[in-house]
Design a protein around this motif. Structure first.
Motif, PDB file in Angstrom:
ATOM      1  N   UNK A 190       0.306   5.615  39.921  1.00 53.86           N
ATOM      2  CA  UNK A 190       0.553   7.276  40.120  1.00 53.86           C
ATOM      3  C   UNK A 190       1.145   7.644  38.590  1.00 53.86           C
ATOM      4  N   UNK A 191       1.528   6.574  38.009  1.00 55.94           N
ATOM      5  CA  UNK A 191       2.114   6.795  36.578  1.00 55.94           C
ATOM      6  C   UNK A 191       0.889   6.849  35.370  1.00 55.94           C
ATOM      7  N   UNK A 192       0.226   6.049  35.821  1.00 56.26           N
ATOM      8  CA  UNK A 192      -1.443   6.158  34.952  1.00 56.26           C
ATOM      9  C   UNK A 192      -2.206   7.185  35.366  1.00 56.26           C
ATOM     10  N   UNK A 193      -2.293   7.347  36.495  1.00 54.83           N
ATOM     11  CA  UNK A 193      -3.315   8.759  36.966  1.00 54.83           C
ATOM     12  C   UNK A 193      -2.434   9.677  37.738  1.00 54.83           C
ATOM     13  N   UNK A 194      -1.251  10.350  37.193  1.00 52.02           N
ATOM     14  CA  UNK A 194      -0.387  11.246  37.793  1.00 52.02           C
ATOM     15  C   UNK A 194      -1.095  12.463  38.205  1.00 52.02           C
ATOM     16  N   UNK A 195      -2.288  13.018  37.198  1.00 55.05           N
ATOM     17  CA  UNK A 195      -2.806  14.053  37.568  1.00 55.05           C
ATOM     18  C   UNK A 195      -3.444  14.402  38.982  1.00 55.05           C
ATOM     19  N   UNK A 196      -4.006  13.009  39.618  1.00 60.31           N
ATOM     20  CA  UNK A 196      -4.547  13.307  40.808  1.00 60.31           C
ATOM     21  C   UNK A 196      -3.944  12.527  41.712  1.00 60.31           C
ATOM     22  N   UNK A 197      -2.733  11.607  41.388  1.00 61.86           N
ATOM     23  CA  UNK A 197      -2.188  10.944  42.533  1.00 61.86           C
ATOM     24  C   UNK A 197      -0.750  11.190  42.595  1.00 61.86           C
ATOM     25  N   UNK A 198      -0.192  11.182  44.070  1.00 57.64           N
ATOM     26  CA  UNK A 198       1.381  11.348  44.021  1.00 57.64           C
ATOM     27  C   UNK A 198       1.741  12.820  44.105  1.00 57.64           C
ATOM     28  N   UNK A 199       0.766  13.786  44.316  1.00 62.92           N
ATOM     29  CA  UNK A 199       1.300  15.200  44.440  1.00 62.92           C
ATOM     30  C   UNK A 199       0.372  15.769  45.391  1.00 62.92           C
ATOM     31  N   UNK A 200       1.073  16.106  46.587  1.00 59.29           N
ATOM     32  CA  UNK A 200       0.182  16.779  47.688  1.00 59.29           C
ATOM     33  C   UNK A 200       0.881  17.672  48.309  1.00 59.29           C
ATOM     34  N   UNK A 201       0.774  18.889  48.345  1.00 57.65           N
ATOM     35  CA  UNK A 201       1.406  20.058  48.775  1.00 57.65           C
ATOM     36  C   UNK A 201       2.756  19.894  48.577  1.00 57.65           C
ATOM     37  N   UNK A 202       3.428  19.860  47.300  1.00 57.96           N
ATOM     38  CA  UNK A 202       4.817  19.676  47.145  1.00 57.96           C
ATOM     39  C   UNK A 202       5.490  18.374  47.274  1.00 57.96           C
ATOM     40  N   UNK A 203       4.763  17.346  47.551  1.00 61.01           N
ATOM     41  CA  UNK A 203       5.181  16.212  47.827  1.00 61.01           C
ATOM     42  C   UNK A 203       5.300  15.391  46.323  1.00 61.01           C
ATOM     43  N   UNK A 204       6.293  14.668  46.053  1.00 62.92           N
ATOM     44  CA  UNK A 204       6.509  14.119  44.847  1.00 62.92           C
ATOM     45  C   UNK A 204       7.137  12.632  44.950  1.00 62.92           C
ATOM     46  N   UNK A 205       6.368  11.667  44.607  1.00 55.40           N
ATOM     47  CA  UNK A 205       6.568  10.132  44.553  1.00 55.40           C
ATOM     48  C   UNK A 205       8.172  10.136  44.093  1.00 55.40           C
ATOM     49  N   UNK A 206       9.044   9.476  44.761  1.00 60.61           N
ATOM     50  CA  UNK A 206      10.453   9.106  44.294  1.00 60.61           C
ATOM     51  C   UNK A 206      10.378   8.161  43.316  1.00 60.61           C
ATOM     52  N   UNK A 207      10.546   8.196  42.185  1.00 59.51           N
ATOM     53  CA  UNK A 207      10.884   7.028  41.216  1.00 59.51           C
ATOM     54  C   UNK A 207      11.806   5.970  41.649  1.00 59.51           C
ATOM     55  N   UNK A 208      11.636   4.937  41.335  1.00 53.14           N
ATOM     56  CA  UNK A 208      12.633   3.907  41.493  1.00 53.14           C
ATOM     57  C   UNK A 208      14.014   4.086  41.025  1.00 53.14           C
ATOM     58  N   UNK A 209      14.044   4.663  40.007  1.00 53.58           N
ATOM     59  CA  UNK A 209      15.727   4.966  39.640  1.00 53.58           C
ATOM     60  C   UNK A 209      16.271   5.855  40.495  1.00 53.58           C
ATOM     61  N   UNK A 210      15.718   7.031  40.797  1.00 56.47           N
ATOM     62  CA  UNK A 210      16.281   7.917  41.813  1.00 56.47           C
ATOM     63  C   UNK A 210      16.388   7.182  43.398  1.00 56.47           C
ATOM     64  N   UNK A 211      15.448   6.539  43.495  1.00 53.59           N
ATOM     65  CA  UNK A 211      15.669   5.779  44.985  1.00 53.59           C
ATOM     66  C   UNK A 211      16.905   4.909  44.944  1.00 53.59           C
ATOM     67  N   UNK A 212      17.119   4.328  43.531  1.00 54.18           N
ATOM     68  CA  UNK A 212      18.145   3.505  43.445  1.00 54.18           C
ATOM     69  C   UNK A 212      19.536   4.410  43.749  1.00 54.18           C
ATOM     70  N   UNK A 213      19.577   5.413  42.973  1.00 54.63           N
ATOM     71  CA  UNK A 213      20.690   6.342  43.103  1.00 54.63           C
ATOM     72  C   UNK A 213      21.159   6.555  44.439  1.00 54.63           C
ATOM     73  N   UNK A 214      19.969   7.097  45.374  1.00 56.53           N
ATOM     74  CA  UNK A 214      20.044   7.411  46.700  1.00 56.53           C
ATOM     75  C   UNK A 214      20.486   6.239  47.601  1.00 56.53           C
ATOM     76  N   UNK A 215      20.006   5.117  47.398  1.00 55.72           N
ATOM     77  CA  UNK A 215      20.284   3.875  48.101  1.00 55.72           C
ATOM     78  C   UNK A 215      21.717   3.494  47.752  1.00 55.72           C
ATOM     79  N   UNK A 216      22.117   3.543  46.622  1.00 59.20           N
ATOM     80  CA  UNK A 216      23.567   3.259  46.377  1.00 59.20           C
ATOM     81  C   UNK A 216      24.638   4.107  46.928  1.00 59.20           C
ATOM     82  N   UNK A 217      24.232   5.370  46.727  1.00 57.63           N
ATOM     83  CA  UNK A 217      25.397   6.465  47.336  1.00 57.63           C
ATOM     84  C   UNK A 217      25.284   6.375  48.944  1.00 57.63           C
ATOM     85  N   UNK A 218      24.283   5.718  49.628  1.00 60.80           N
ATOM     86  CA  UNK A 218      24.498   5.881  51.271  1.00 60.80           C
ATOM     87  C   UNK A 218      25.131   4.384  51.531  1.00 60.80           C
TER      88      UNK A 218
END
Length: 524
Positions: A190-218
């Motif tokens: 997704x990082x290399x080909x972001x223009x065509x991957x990872x985005x469908x109808x408002x959906x955005x892949x969650x970067x690992x840093x953000x996932x880490x924050x969410x996981x550590x919060x819960x």
């Protein structure tokens, strides 16, 4: 994953993507690559497990004669064990390594048809077993008959063989459970080909840093976790990130629950669970529209995490006003902004002792009308809102909008404050996306856990203060990040101007003397 191993993975992925690029869109070749990664993983897992079973007899699974009577007996015994433990079965000739070896042959290297049969055989091996729902349709996106692979069968075969040969160079290191091959591959592609991957109808892949924050919060303060739930689970990486954080605490997550509307991404989520050694009995991933057709009704979870599609459309049908998830609020989220509909759904499935963390666009903090009404109800009537965390802009692939994390708890006391954290200015600027550094993540988590007030970074707002702001949660209302300019020293400025005047007078005099010597008229 170690830096060297990750570099090797990315190098091979680039070779594969370069082979497929130009023949299909990024979304499509991403699905081929991830599907074949999964096939390789299942093969290596099967081979490793079978060799353990056959070790006492000194037999290697790949060398079994499948046509001999003895070989058939061994196969049947291995199959029974594998279906019970792994949930699927592959014969020696169906293993990834065997298929690659056949593809490399200069003569008779046509594997396309047999490869299709093997992928179907993996799914069919689970028919009538407990794991049937977890493996059904997993490889349906790998269309080996697609004309995009080539005009002739030979061209298609050559292309697929090239992909498998590149993939064979990647060492999955199955014994190392910390390695996230699918997650790293997914994020790299997704990082290399972001223009065509990872985005469908408002959906955005969650970067690992953000996932880490969410996981550590819960997982903060949790010594054990029976269940984690993600109503928009995507490829399942956020669920697995929660498990990784619990593992750091010497504990585990017992069960994983998720729902995903997109069929392809739903398949990836099930692959991801299997790739991370989550037993098929321990995860329950469903494919459906969560808001319209929730698949885990009546269940409550200790940890709830999500990165829902930002401001998505939904039906907002009046029939939902009689739905337990929405009825208490008296209003529904707007048709064109389902953000609070997802929040309401998640709140309904949050256990009394649980924590919920969700990524949302900034608009949820201040938009009025129905959203303002729902926001007020969550704060005033329920007192569920625990923290508001502002993130930097441009950290998601496919969108540059600033986002926030809302944290909710049902076990808050009446006088508990709401913690506001403004982390929007703390990041490392990247070429395509901004990055949250390890120290940025640590600062967010430590501030949340200690609930400290930090000048220009974090502030405790009482419910009374939020009430006075008409339940507007816009972070600058609570965290003052304004930097005052240094006061102007007028005396110093006056002295500087006088010095400039003196220099100009000296320069004028020098020019006049010079003109006089040359016998020309002074220009001023």
């Amino acid at each position: 994953m170690g830096a060297a191993h990750k570099q090797q993975l990315e190098a091979q992925l680039w070779k594969i993507a370069d082979t497929l690029r130009g023949k299909m869109d990024a979304d499509e070749f991403r699905d081929y690559i991830l599907g074949f990664i999964f096939y390789k993983y299942l093969s290596e897992k099967m081979d490793l497990y079978a060799n353990q079973i056959l070790a006492e007899d000194g037999i290697q699974y790949a060398s079994l004669d499948e046509n001999s009577e003895e070989g058939k007996e061994y196969l049947e015994a291995v199959k029974e064990e594998a279906l019970a433990q792994l949930g699927y079965f592959l014969k020696p000739q169906e293993l990834f390594a065997a298929m690659v070896a056949r593809g490399k042959q200069t003569e008779g290297g046509f594997i396309l048809e047999d490869l299709g049969k093997v992928l179907r055989a993996i799914e069919q091996s689970t028919m009538g077993t407990e794991s049937e729902d977890d493996f059904g349709g997993l490889f349906e996106d790998l269309d080996l008959t697609s004309s995009k692979l080539g005009r002739t069968e030979a061209q298609k075969n050559d292309l697929i063989v090239q992909v498998l040969v590149h993939l064979a160079e990647i060492d999955f290191q199955l014994e190392d459970t910390e390695i996230d091959v699918l997650g790293d591959a997914y994020e790299y592609l997704i990082g290399q080909f972001a223009s065509g991957a990872g985005k469908k109808a408002g959906e955005f892949y969650t970067p690992q840093q953000v996932s880490t924050i969410l996981a550590r919060l819960v997982t903060s303060g949790k010594s054990q976790l029976k269940s984690v739930y993600d109503p928009t689970c995507g490829s399942g990486s956020l669920l697995l990130r929660v498990a990784r954080e619990m593992k750091k605490n010497g504990a585990r997550v017992d069960h994983f629950y998720g729902q995903e509307m997109n069929r392809t991404t739903y398949n990836l989520a099930r692959m991801n669970m299997t790739l991370h050694d989550v037993h098929f009995r321990d995860f329950d991933i469903k494919q459906e529209d969560t808001l319209e057709h929730p698949e885990h009704r009546g269940m409550e979870f200790e940890a709830v995490v999500a990165n829902p599609p930002f401001s998505a459309n939904w039906s907002a049908n009046a029939v939902h006003l009689s739905d337990d998830r929405f009825s208490a609020y008296g209003k529904l989220a707007p048709k064109t902004k389902a953000d609070y509909a997802f929040v309401q759904h998640m709140i309904s499935q949050l256990a009394e002792n649980g924590t919920m963390a969700v990524v949302l666009p900034h608009g949820v903090l201040f938009r009025g009308a129905a959203e303002g009404h729902i926001r007020q109800y969550l704060i005033e009537d329920c007192n569920y809102l625990d923290a508001v965390i502002g993130l930097p802009a441009n950290i998601f692939y496919g969108t540059s909008i600033p986002t926030c994390i809302l944290v909710f708890k049902k076990c808050r006391k009446a006088d508990d404050s709401v913690l506001f954290i403004d982390a929007s200015q703390h990041f490392e600027k990247g070429k395509n996306q901004n990055q949250l550094r390890e120290e940025d993540i640590e600062r967010i988590i430590s501030t949340y856990e200690q609930r400290t007030t930090v000048d220009k970074y974090a502030y405790h707002a009482s419910l009374e203060e939020i009430r006075e702001n008409d339940y507007n949660l816009n972070i600058p209302r609570y965290v003052d990040t304004f930097e005052e300019e240094e006061p102007v020293d007028l005396e110093a400025v006056s002295q500087q101007l006088q010095a400039v005047d003196q220099k100009m007078a000296t320069l004028d005099s020098d020019i006049a003397d010079f003109c006089k010597e040359l016998g020309i008229k002074t220009p001023f």
